[in-house]
Scaffold this active site. Structure first.
Site, mmCIF file in Angstrom:
data_model
loop_
_atom_site.group_PDB
_atom_site.id
_atom_site.type_symbol
_atom_site.label_atom_id
_atom_site.label_comp_id
_atom_site.label_asym_id
_atom_site.label_seq_id
_atom_site.Cartn_x
_atom_site.Cartn_y
_atom_site.Cartn_z
ATOM 1 N N HIS A 267 -48.144 19.557 72.470
ATOM 2 C CA HIS A 267 -46.951 19.521 73.332
ATOM 3 C C HIS A 267 -46.276 20.897 73.376
ATOM 4 C CE1 HIS A 267 -43.307 17.448 75.044
ATOM 5 N NE2 HIS A 267 -42.699 18.498 74.508
ATOM 6 N N GLU A 268 -46.008 21.439 72.201
ATOM 7 C CA GLU A 268 -45.298 22.727 72.158
ATOM 8 C C GLU A 268 -46.176 23.847 72.719
ATOM 9 O OE1 GLU A 268 -42.212 22.596 71.749
ATOM 10 O OE2 GLU A 268 -42.089 20.598 70.864
HETATM 11 ZN ZN ZN Z 1 -40.889 19.207 75.365
#
Ligand code: ZN
Length: 504
Positions: A267-268
């Site tokens: 995600h990051e």
């Molecule tokens: Zn996010």
């Protein structure tokens, strides 16, 4: 001065302000990653001094004069040019920053600072009444803010615009409502489906050191450049684009659960690819070095996390590697079982732990309530009851406590009304972009299977990243996909994927 010279003077000032703001960013990163607890009070002083300096420089009347002198000139005739779009966005931000009376800003900061502690205590004690006066106060201040900004339609528009410039509550609510109806149907099918994934597979012992190695391997395959970034541990994982050549990500490890760090890192890294894809070297200070909106930013992280990172083709490539690294935990686990386990759908109270399907329902519920709170259609005192009845309707679960209900998130105590919708907008845009990428690259799944994720990264770079904030989110979406915000691609994607996994 010619319009060009005026623009150059403006950009010189904006550049300095951005460099100053990036220093505050470095302190912020350090705060969350390295700071010893006893240093927190002094760090707050450092950060607020810098924030004050950034604010003062930006609301300097000279910035307003420079903007006025350029507006209407030939330099900004072409609305899509970098100059015109940069002036448009600076005007938008300048007006917003200068419209708020100083007393209101101070009052808001003071109140939310205190409210944060009160909220934390109220949550710990499961005591909504304790938080209620603070919620009322913050709502009142938020409405005052909206009035100061000015708005068309309802006050929520002015708040939403802080996070998703140009979006309107009506258009968002319209798409969200359709999405909610379809999601409730999908969730119902999943609940009654014959197949039940065995999640215990991903809830065994997973050595943290090895998790880190695997996470870095995946991030690198996505195109995350470790020469221009780093991966650290933080309690609340985040990404920060500090400037050209410096985009950092964070994650947190759970030795008994594979998903947290793995999908958190993906995600990051998705956020980071966006930051890395903005041309900050050449266009620092302009719209091309800025992300379009929080929703578009979230579309990048969620696409990589879910549409790529939880896809079959992704795991066709990575599962044998993962299995080789975690021989004990994954001994005897089949590909299909593993794939189902990382896509398990399980309605629960807590948003941050929610799966791909129910996550959106969590957001829609918050959006509906906070919109009604700001509008005055719901009283603050009724927020908890309203929450619980909607939760029952959407999730078919009774909320057992306000700590697991309306007190669970930090956002309202921080005065972040208007922020929640961007999470769901991110998912919707992600699906729209991903569907288009698959059309443009018909063998995308084959590429994933062979470990090629850079083709998608490149597509995103050309279509999304390098456009920066030249277009507003909805316009960018139209430019890329031919249509504005639409929940259809997301529901098509989800119905197909979860239909296969759950066997309906
Ligand atoms: Zn996010």
């Amino acid at each position: 001065m010619t319009p060009q010279e005026t623009y150059d003077e403006l950009m010189k000032r904006i550049n300095e302000i951005m460099v100053l703001a990036s220093c505050e960013g470095v302190l912020g990163w350090d705060h969350q990653v390295n700071l010893p607890p006893a240093g927190a009070a002094f760090r707050a002083k450092q950060s607020s001094l810098l924030a004050g300096m950034v604010h003062e420089r930006f609301v300097d009347p000279k910035i307003g004069e420079l903007l006025s002198a350029i507006e209407g000139s030939d330099l900004v005739k072409d609305a899509d040019s970098v100059e015109a779009a940069t002036v448009r966005e600076l005007r938008h931000d300048y007006d917003k920053e200068t419209k708020l009376p100083k007393e209101l800003v101070v009052e808001f900061e003071k109140t939310t600072l205190m409210a944060h502690n009160e909220w934390a205590e109220a949550r710990a004690k499961n005591d909504f009444k304790k938080f209620l006066p603070w919620l009322e106060k913050i709502l009142d201040l938020s409405r005052q803010k909206a009035e100061a900004y000015g708005y068309e339609g309802e006050p929520y528009n002015a708040l939403l615009d802080n996070y998703e410039p140009g979006a309107t509550v009506d258009e968002v609510a319209d798409v969200f409502e359709k999405l909610r109806v379809d999601l409730v149907v999908l969730l119902d099918k999943i609940k009654n489906a014959p197949n039940k994934p065995d999640v215990s597979i991903v809830e065994r012992g997973y050595n943290v050191e090895k998790q880190k190695v695997f996470g870095e391997l995946v991030a690198a395959a996505m195109g995350y450049d470790f020469n221009g970034g780093r991966l650290d541990v933080a309690t609340h994982p985040f990404t920060t684009g500090l400037g050209p050549g410096d985009t950092r990500i964070t994650t947190r490890y759970n030795p008994h659960r594979l998903n947290d760090a793995l999908f958190g890192t993906i995600h990051e890294a998705g956020h980071a690819l966006y930051e890395m894809g903005l041309d900050k070297e050449k266009y620092y200070g302009t719209v091309l070095a800025e992300s379009a909106s929080l929703g578009i930013h979230e579309s990048q992280s969620r696409m990589w996390e879910n549409m790529v990172g939880r896809s079959k083709s992704f795991w066709r490539y990575f599962f044998p590697i993962l299995k080789g690294m975690f021989r004990d935990s994954l001994n005897g686990v089949t590909f299909d079982d593993f794939y189902a386990a990382v896509n398990n759908v399980a309605p629960s109270y807590i948003r941050v732990e929610a799966d791909e399907v129910t996550y959106n329902l969590h957001i829609l519920l918050r959006f509906e309530i906070e919109r009604a709170l700001i509008k005055g259609d719901i009283k603050a005192a009724d927020a908890a009851a309203e929450w619980n009845s909607r939760f029952k309707k959407y999730f078919s679960i009774d909320v057992d406590s306000d700590s697991n209900g309306c007190l669970q998130d930090v956002h309202w105590s921080s005065g972040l009304f208007g922020y929640f919708p961007t999470y769901c907008l991110g998912n919707i845009y992600a699906a729209q972009f991903f569907a288009k990428a698959k059309q443009d690259i018909p063998d995308l799944d084959k590429k994933f299977e062979s470990g090629d994720f850079l083709t998608l990264r490149e597509w995103l770079r050309v279509n999304v990243h390098q456009e920066g904030k030249r277009y507003r989110a909805n316009d960018l979406c139209k430019k890329i996909t031919g249509v504005g915000l639409s929940h259809k691609p997301m529901m098509d994607y989800m119905n197909k994927k979860f239909g296969e996994i759950y066997g309906f």
